[in-house]
Write a protein that holds these residues in place. Structure first.
Motif, PDB file in Angstrom:
ATOM      1  N   ILE A 228       1.017  -1.118  -0.010  1.00  0.00           N
ATOM      2  CA  ILE A 228       0.217  -0.162  -0.131  1.00  0.00           C
ATOM      3  C   ILE A 228       1.021   1.222  -0.186  1.00  0.00           C
ATOM      4  O   ILE A 228       1.499   1.394   0.985  1.00  0.00           O
ATOM      5  CB  ILE A 228      -0.827  -0.006   1.151  1.00  0.00           C
ATOM      6  N   ILE A 229       0.804   2.110  -1.039  1.00  0.00           N
ATOM      7  CA  ILE A 229       1.661   3.096  -1.262  1.00  0.00           C
ATOM      8  C   ILE A 229       0.903   4.498  -1.185  1.00  0.00           C
ATOM      9  O   ILE A 229      -0.297   4.663  -2.098  1.00  0.00           O
ATOM     10  CB  ILE A 229       2.303   3.116  -2.548  1.00  0.00           C
ATOM     11  N   TYR A 230       1.366   5.458  -0.533  1.00  0.00           N
ATOM     12  CA  TYR A 230       0.762   6.539  -0.512  1.00  0.00           C
ATOM     13  C   TYR A 230       1.519   7.906  -1.139  1.00  0.00           C
ATOM     14  O   TYR A 230       2.660   7.733  -0.832  1.00  0.00           O
ATOM     15  CB  TYR A 230       0.373   6.954   1.010  1.00  0.00           C
TER      16      TYR A 230
ATOM     17  N   ASN B 283      -0.128 -10.676  -4.523  1.00  0.00           N
ATOM     18  CA  ASN B 283       0.661  -9.667  -5.359  1.00  0.00           C
ATOM     19  C   ASN B 283      -0.303  -8.604  -5.749  1.00  0.00           C
ATOM     20  O   ASN B 283      -0.093  -7.658  -6.463  1.00  0.00           O
ATOM     21  CB  ASN B 283       0.827 -10.306  -6.677  1.00  0.00           C
ATOM     22  N   ASN B 284      -1.356  -8.219  -4.951  1.00  0.00           N
ATOM     23  CA  ASN B 284      -2.145  -7.205  -5.167  1.00  0.00           C
ATOM     24  C   ASN B 284      -1.513  -5.921  -4.188  1.00  0.00           C
ATOM     25  O   ASN B 284      -0.815  -5.626  -3.543  1.00  0.00           O
ATOM     26  CB  ASN B 284      -3.679  -7.223  -4.415  1.00  0.00           C
ATOM     27  N   LYS B 285      -1.849  -4.747  -5.093  1.00  0.00           N
ATOM     28  CA  LYS B 285      -1.262  -3.416  -4.634  1.00  0.00           C
ATOM     29  C   LYS B 285      -2.257  -2.071  -4.613  1.00  0.00           C
ATOM     30  O   LYS B 285      -3.273  -2.402  -5.341  1.00  0.00           O
ATOM     31  CB  LYS B 285      -0.208  -3.226  -5.619  1.00  0.00           C
ATOM     32  N   MET B 286      -2.039  -1.173  -4.012  1.00  0.00           N
ATOM     33  CA  MET B 286      -2.868  -0.103  -3.751  1.00  0.00           C
ATOM     34  C   MET B 286      -2.093   1.221  -3.741  1.00  0.00           C
ATOM     35  O   MET B 286      -0.951   1.148  -3.076  1.00  0.00           O
ATOM     36  CB  MET B 286      -3.766   0.090  -2.647  1.00  0.00           C
ATOM     37  N   ILE B 287      -2.278   2.015  -4.623  1.00  0.00           N
ATOM     38  CA  ILE B 287      -1.595   3.607  -4.578  1.00  0.00           C
ATOM     39  C   ILE B 287      -2.859   4.540  -4.328  1.00  0.00           C
ATOM     40  O   ILE B 287      -3.669   4.088  -5.174  1.00  0.00           O
ATOM     41  CB  ILE B 287      -1.021   3.667  -5.807  1.00  0.00           C
ATOM     42  N   TRP B 288      -2.569   5.377  -3.479  1.00  0.00           N
ATOM     43  CA  TRP B 288      -3.646   6.377  -3.238  1.00  0.00           C
ATOM     44  C   TRP B 288      -3.177   7.773  -2.661  1.00  0.00           C
ATOM     45  O   TRP B 288      -2.015   7.791  -2.219  1.00  0.00           O
ATOM     46  CB  TRP B 288      -4.527   5.737  -1.956  1.00  0.00           C
ATOM     47  N   THR B 289      -4.153   8.408  -2.588  1.00  0.00           N
ATOM     48  CA  THR B 289      -3.972   9.896  -1.985  1.00  0.00           C
ATOM     49  C   THR B 289      -5.167  10.320  -1.398  1.00  0.00           C
ATOM     50  O   THR B 289      -6.201  10.074  -1.526  1.00  0.00           O
ATOM     51  CB  THR B 289      -3.443  10.592  -3.121  1.00  0.00           C
ATOM     52  N   PHE B 290      -4.858  11.475  -0.432  1.00  0.00           N
ATOM     53  CA  PHE B 290      -6.126  12.139  -0.036  1.00  0.00           C
ATOM     54  C   PHE B 290      -6.199  13.501  -1.121  1.00  0.00           C
ATOM     55  O   PHE B 290      -5.236  13.941  -1.392  1.00  0.00           O
ATOM     56  CB  PHE B 290      -5.553  13.059   1.437  1.00  0.00           C
ATOM     57  N   LYS B 291      -7.410  13.378  -1.415  1.00  0.00           N
ATOM     58  CA  LYS B 291      -7.892  14.242  -2.420  1.00  0.00           C
ATOM     59  C   LYS B 291      -9.460  14.568  -2.354  1.00  0.00           C
ATOM     60  O   LYS B 291     -10.275  13.882  -2.737  1.00  0.00           O
ATOM     61  CB  LYS B 291      -7.697  13.693  -3.967  1.00  0.00           C
ATOM     62  N   ARG B 292      -9.604  15.843  -1.695  1.00  0.00           N
ATOM     63  CA  ARG B 292     -10.844  16.499  -1.743  1.00  0.00           C
ATOM     64  C   ARG B 292     -11.177  17.088  -2.796  1.00  0.00           C
ATOM     65  O   ARG B 292     -10.112  17.492  -3.838  1.00  0.00           O
ATOM     66  CB  ARG B 292     -11.106  17.319  -0.278  1.00  0.00           C
ATOM     67  N   ARG B 293     -12.414  17.579  -2.915  1.00  0.00           N
ATOM     68  CA  ARG B 293     -12.804  18.505  -4.100  1.00  0.00           C
ATOM     69  C   ARG B 293     -12.329  19.740  -3.787  1.00  0.00           C
ATOM     70  O   ARG B 293     -13.086  21.177  -3.901  1.00  0.00           O
ATOM     71  CB  ARG B 293     -14.235  18.488  -4.234  1.00  0.00           C
ATOM     72  N   LEU B 294     -10.927  20.119  -3.669  1.00  0.00           N
ATOM     73  CA  LEU B 294     -10.241  21.295  -3.545  1.00  0.00           C
ATOM     74  C   LEU B 294      -9.093  21.151  -4.158  1.00  0.00           C
ATOM     75  O   LEU B 294      -8.440  20.011  -3.935  1.00  0.00           O
ATOM     76  CB  LEU B 294     -10.626  21.884  -2.212  1.00  0.00           C
TER      77      LEU B 294
ATOM     78  N   HIS C  55       2.200   1.274   3.633  1.00  0.00           N
ATOM     79  CA  HIS C  55       3.507   0.722   3.742  1.00  0.00           C
ATOM     80  C   HIS C  55       4.697   1.666   3.591  1.00  0.00           C
ATOM     81  O   HIS C  55       5.625   1.526   3.679  1.00  0.00           O
ATOM     82  CB  HIS C  55       3.650  -0.585   3.172  1.00  0.00           C
ATOM     83  N   LEU C  56       4.108   2.587   2.416  1.00  0.00           N
ATOM     84  CA  LEU C  56       5.264   3.559   1.805  1.00  0.00           C
ATOM     85  C   LEU C  56       4.604   4.827   1.572  1.00  0.00           C
ATOM     86  O   LEU C  56       3.566   4.969   1.034  1.00  0.00           O
ATOM     87  CB  LEU C  56       5.753   2.780   0.458  1.00  0.00           C
ATOM     88  N   PHE C  57       5.325   5.834   2.116  1.00  0.00           N
ATOM     89  CA  PHE C  57       4.945   7.486   1.974  1.00  0.00           C
ATOM     90  C   PHE C  57       6.074   7.862   0.915  1.00  0.00           C
ATOM     91  O   PHE C  57       6.978   8.006   1.326  1.00  0.00           O
ATOM     92  CB  PHE C  57       4.834   8.017   3.212  1.00  0.00           C
ATOM     93  N   LEU C  58       5.299   8.483  -0.194  1.00  0.00           N
ATOM     94  CA  LEU C  58       5.831   9.111  -1.216  1.00  0.00           C
ATOM     95  C   LEU C  58       5.699  10.458  -1.183  1.00  0.00           C
ATOM     96  O   LEU C  58       4.176  11.015  -1.132  1.00  0.00           O
ATOM     97  CB  LEU C  58       5.786   8.464  -2.479  1.00  0.00           C
ATOM     98  N   SER C  59       6.364  11.453  -1.280  1.00  0.00           N
ATOM     99  CA  SER C  59       6.169  12.846  -1.386  1.00  0.00           C
ATOM    100  C   SER C  59       7.078  13.712  -2.331  1.00  0.00           C
ATOM    101  O   SER C  59       8.111  13.228  -2.567  1.00  0.00           O
ATOM    102  CB  SER C  59       6.070  13.471   0.133  1.00  0.00           C
ATOM    103  N   ALA C  60       6.489  14.837  -2.903  1.00  0.00           N
ATOM    104  CA  ALA C  60       7.662  15.807  -3.594  1.00  0.00           C
ATOM    105  C   ALA C  60       7.276  17.053  -3.164  1.00  0.00           C
ATOM    106  O   ALA C  60       6.286  17.409  -2.283  1.00  0.00           O
ATOM    107  CB  ALA C  60       7.180  15.622  -5.066  1.00  0.00           C
TER     108      ALA C  60
END
Length: 1065
Positions: A29-31, A162-173, A191-196
């Motif tokens: 699970i990757i954020y 072998n299942n995966k999920m990539i997600w993010t917090f995304k409201r209507r703004l 399991h993994l936090f990615l940011s830029a």
């Protein structure tokens, strides 16, 4: 684990994330946080497209059987997220229908939409669908918390799968903030936090990369509204325009100009075309910015040429000049003289000039009645030729400026569509011209907003008459609501009119009937803050397209009466006793959000005592608050679906009468049972009728001499609405002492009854009309004596707490499932409160609920062809006096023999037992007590299969059962009847006076006379001679002998001799 994504390109970020997917298989699970919270959704959308189109030669780690793209940026509830998953998986129609069914059920329970949870059976189906495949889930999470997707049916993502999920917090703004560490700290399942980042030390994003990110966000918005055929470039420009508004006005909270963004998009020509209004409304809910001011300022400073930002900070003042795309310019300053006011680009299409003194407040924020403008500090004077060359200027907003009202500097801006003036003052000029020919810019105006600016000339009828294309007029802090009279026969295209918070009130005048005759396009009317207004403008119904009416803060209103005043097209209505909302632009079908409304401290003295919105058939949204004198609320004939006393109608502590007649869509009333403003103790009358296509009339509330503290008259087309009545009933008698203080007459039916207009109808008459729709013409004489055809009339007078259930009742079976302590449904209401019951003409096979019947005194059941047992597994009936049943074609018994818990006092008050035309009835009720002390009459006809009336209950066998008050027995056409009580029971009826028996050829025993007084007359008997001769007797010593009866009267009718052999030839 935290990792960084480098660069500012969407495709580069996509490739880097996919490398993590390939190279770190244990991270399931990757954020992805995006660039300081911005741009994550276009990256995830790009990943979904990439994985969905992967070819056969793609790396095995990036090959998935299913790629799920779940966009829940507009977060509604967990159930809606589960619905999105089910739609993405294309589950069958039956499964998808379960969502609608459960939502309907929750509507009747009054459950908030945002609190609706997942459906377990659908989660099982989702798990079955995904269990044996390899999938990738891309998820845009619009909630504030991380979601455990396994609850929705998504299989667990463990190291063995072998299942995966990539997600993010995304409201209507759209967000830009530097709080990635705070976000990372609240993740539990990832399991993994990615940011830029938009800024890396000395390096930061440049104009092409930033515009590409905005374009990517616009692409995801367009994808959500494919039916509107939006252009991505157009949406991108709307995003940049809104960002500019946010950057320049976010710190100046008193300026509500940012709320007009959707108007600017159209007036500035960004949104064009046939669907401009639909696109504007859609983007209004999509494009909002939430940014950290320092970070945003640093980013925008380096975005030339799109953004040209110049900020000057001095000890006592800050000035900012922002030029966007060489067309939109914002100047904000706290200085008296502002540099750059002369330097307005020729191509400028939008100019915002907001000048203010440090610490200066909007007049409306300082006091309830704004002070005169003359006492304020002198604002900056605008040069008379400031906009001389601004031929393309379409949007102009001026705040706290001075200029000549006779010859304003924008006089030559003939392309002007939006003009906003806030706290502007007149400054005489040497150049004066007042001819209409030089005010031609008024012809192009679409929106005019005047705030606390006393410019009488522009509001004069002569100038208004020039604004032939004006669509929106907003006047705040200047004129009162009576200014409407000056708008007669002008402004034909006006669709939004706001006259709010007047500082000067006109003398009371007669409201002209034709004020709205030509306002057929008017959709929004806001008269908030008109404290001296006593009545709603008459003939407002002439505005036949009006959809939103706001009267917030109109404390002088005495009543609002809709018939002949408000149009049926009205969708939203608001009256807030605490005042008008701030910085809010009305939109179709919407009311001000809670965060923009005034606080509920400091009670206002709103005078209004009655609100009648009867006939507003489209009304869906309602907000009433802080109305301490409101006594009557009539929402009859409206489209209200859920009437919520926690969010829609609040702090109405004197509400006595509530009318909901003809509310076909009503499914629930959500009562306020916790706050100190709960209305239960005060409510005296509640009237509901939800049938479709019927006329309706208020029931007469003086139908009895007795005074009740609460009266409920309800006709419900769906039985589930009865769940909403329970809190009002319980709340009344718990707070006021006794159930006898409550009157209710509840009929569950969809059968239409049209009443005469204005006629008050007694509740009992309503039920009689339904019950007598079918006459009893099915009982024919089978004996020669006419009196034997007589059958006791059905009870026609309903008692004080009556429930009737009739044909067409929806949701009935689910409401009669039995006793559930946590389910305050119709079953519990009947068992715990009802004292009379009428069940007729229903085709359902549902029996009466398995309740304890505490107060039931009168029970009438007829023409229910599928009922098997009327009362199965029930108990109580300690108050029951009358049983009247007819035409129950499938009923085997009235009370079941097994599964019931009986008390010795049950049926202790039973006086009359009347049964007719129940051909499959085997027995009536089990007997477990030694006496039925009050039973007086037993009348049964045409029950062809009846063996016994009373049967022993196995758990409570009694050898002798006494009927001390039984005086009359009528038995007619019961060919299988052997005896009234089964063989093991000795039936004693010492008070028996009359016995009439016909067609009971199998009868072998009559009751014993044991205990009969010596001087009592013998009971009379009417019976066929054959039957009398076949009776069995126990002898005189047992008080069971023919001599104890009057010589029987035999009918002249005898059984016809049957033909022997066949008559067929």
């Amino acid at each position: 684990m935290d990792m960084e994504i480098f660069g500012w390109d969407i495709d580069e970020a996509k490739e880097q994330i996919l490398e993590f997917v390939k190279g770190r298989p244990e991270k399931k699970i990757i954020y992805f946080h995006g660039w300081d919270g911005f741009g994550a959704s276009p990256v995830l959308n790009s990943i979904a497209n990439e994985l969905s189109s992967r070819k056969m030669d793609a790396p095995q780690e990036l090959c998935f059987d299913k790629v799920l793209y779940i966009d829940c940026s507009e977060w509604k509830s967990r159930r809606e997220m589960q619905r999105a998953i089910a739609e993405e998986l294309k589950l069958d129609r039956g499964t998808m229908a379960m969502f609608d069914n459960q939502d309907e059920e929750d509507d009747f329970n009054g459950l908030d939409k945002d609190s609706r949870d997942v459906i377990a059976s659908i989660a099982t189906e989702i798990d079955r669908t995904l269990r044996d495949c390899k999938f990738m889930m891309i998820f845009l999470n619009g909630s504030d918390n991380e979601v455990d997707v396994t609850r929705f049916g998504i299989p667990q993502m463990t190291e063995f799968r072998n299942n995966k999920m990539i997600w993010t917090f995304k409201r209507r703004l759209l967000t830009i903030h530097s709080r990635s560490s705070e976000t990372a700290a609240k993740l539990r399942y990832s399991h993994l936090f990615l940011s830029a980042a938009l800024v890396y030390g000395e390096y930061q994003i440049r104009e092409p990369e930033f515009c590409a990110l905005v374009h990517g966000e616009a692409t995801t918005i367009v994808a959500r509204h494919q039916m509107l055929d939006m252009d991505t470039t157009m949406v991108t420009e709307c995003c940049l325009f809104e960002l500019s508004l946010h950057y320049n006005f976010h710190s100046i909270t008193r300026l509500g100009w940012a709320a007009h963004s959707s108007n600017y998009w159209i007036c500035a020509g960004i949104i064009e075309g046939n669907k401009e209004m639909e696109i504007r409304n859609a983007l209004h809910g999509e494009i909002r910015w939430e940014c950290d001011a320092p970070l945003l300022h640093r980013v925008l400073q380096e975005l030339n040429p799109t953004f040209s930002v110049k900020k000057i900070t001095k000890p006592l003042a800050v000035s900012t000049r922002c030029l966007v795309k060489d067309r939109w310019i914002w100047i904000t300053s706290q200085e008296h003289e502002v540099d750059g006011m002369q330097d307005i680009p020729v191509r400028a299409s939008s100019v915002f000039l907001a000048l203010e003194r440090p610490g200066h407040l909007q007049p409306s924020e300082r006091s309830d009645y704004p002070p005169a403008l003359e006492g304020q500090d002198c604002p900056a004077v605008l040069p008379s030729d400031m906009f001389k060359y601004s031929r393309s200027l379409a949007v102009l907003v001026l705040s706290y400026c001075a200029f000549s009202f006779a010859s304003p500097p924008f006089l030559m801006c003939n392309s002007l569509r939006f003009l906003g003036l806030d706290n502007c003052k007149h400054k005489p000029s040497e150049q004066y011209c007042d001819t209409d020919a030089e005010w031609t810019f008024l012809l192009s105006l679409w929106v005019l907003e005047i705030r606390y600016t006393e410019w009488d000339e522009i509001l004069s009828r002569e100038k208004m008459d020039l604004m032939s294309n004006l669509k929106e007029l907003n006047i705040e802090g200047v004129r009162s609501w009576q200014y409407i009279n000056q708008l007669r026969k002008i402004l034909p295209h006006l669709y939004r009119l706001r006259i709010t918070n007047p500082r000067i009130y006109q003398a009371e005048t007669t409201d002209a009937d034709d004020s709205f005759m030509d306002k057929g396009k008017l959709q929004i009317l806001d008269l908030s803050g008109n404290r001296e207004m006593k009545v709603v403008p008459s003939r407002l119904s002439k505005a036949s397209n009006l959809q939103v009416l706001l009267l917030d803060g109109c404390l002088g209103l005495e009543c609002v009466i809709a018939p002949h005043t408000l149009p049926s097209s009205l969708i939203s209505f608001s009256l807030d006793g605490y005042g008008a909302a701030s910085h809010w632009t009305p939109a179709i079908n919407l009311l001000p959000p809670e965060n923009l409304r005034p606080s509920s401290t400091g009670q206002k003295d709103a005078k209004i005592s009655r609100i009648c919105l009867e006939g507003c058939t489209s009304l869906e949204n309602l907000f009433l608050r802080g109305l301490p004198n409101l006594v009557e609320l009539d929402l009859s004939g409206t489209g209200i679906k859920i009437l919520d006393f926690t969010t829609m109608v609040m702090q109405v502590t004197c509400l006595r009468r509530l009318f909901l007649l003809g509310c076909e869509r009503l499914v629930a009333i959500r009562w306020d049972q916790k706050s100190r403003y709960a209305i239960h103790p005060q409510l005296e009358l509640l009237c509901i009728d939800t049938r479709a296509g019927t006329g309706y009339s208020r029931p007469s509330i003086n139908h009895t001499k007795k005074s009740f503290r609460l009266q409920i008259h309800a006709i419900l087309s769906d039985a589930r609405l009865a769940r909403s009545l329970w809190p009002a009933i319980i709340g009344c008698y718990r707070s006021k002492g006794s159930l006898v203080d409550v009157y209710f007459n509840i009929l569950v039916t969809s059968m239409p009854i049209v009443y005469s207009s204005g006629e008050d109808v007694q509740p009992e008459a309503t039920h009689r009309m339904l019950a007598e729709a079918k006459q009893y013409d099915d009982v024919h004489a089978t004996a020669g004596d006419a009196p034997m055809q007589d059958f006791p009339q059905a009870p026609t007078t309903d008692l004080n707490r009556h429930v009737g259930i009739s044909q067409g009742s929806r949701g009935l079976e689910s409401e009669l499932l039995g006793y559930f302590s946590a389910r305050n449904n119709l079953a519990l209401l009947m068992g715990r409160c009802a004292d009379s019951l009428h069940l007729h003409d229903i085709s359902t096979s549902a029996n009466m609920p398995m309740n304890k019947w505490d107060y039931l005194r009168q029970c009438r059941v007829e023409r229910c062809p599928k009922l098997d047992t009327v009362f199965p597994g029930t108990y109580g009936f300690e108050a029951l006096e009358t049983i009247w049943a007819s035409d129950l074609l499938m009923a085997c018994c009235i009370w079941s023999k097994r599964g019931s818990y009986h008390h010795y006092s049950s049926f202790g008050e039973l006086q009359h037992l009347n049964l007719r035309a129940c051909p499959r009835l085997r027995f009536v009720l089990p007997v477990w007590a030694s006496s039925l002390p009050r039973l007086e009459t037993l009348h049964i006809i045409n029950c062809m299969d009846l063996r016994h009336v009373f049967m022993l209950d196995e758990e409570h066998p009694e050898a002798r059962v006494t009927f001390p008050n039984l005086t009359t027995i009528h038995l007619h056409n019961l060919p299988m009847l052997r005896q009234i009580c089964e063989a093991q029971m000795l039936m004693l009826a010492p008070a028996l006076m009359t016995i009439k028996i016909r067609g009971c050829w199998g009868l072998r025993r009559l009751p014993s006379m044991e205990g009969r007084g010596i001087h009592m007359e013998k009971p009379t008997v009417e019976i066929e001679k054959d039957v009398w001769d076949a009776l069995k007797w126990d002898g005189l010593e047992a008080s069971h002998h023919p001599s104890l009866f009057v010589e029987p009267r035999h009918s002249c009718y005898y059984k016809k001799k049957s033909l022997r052999g066949s008559v067929l030839r």
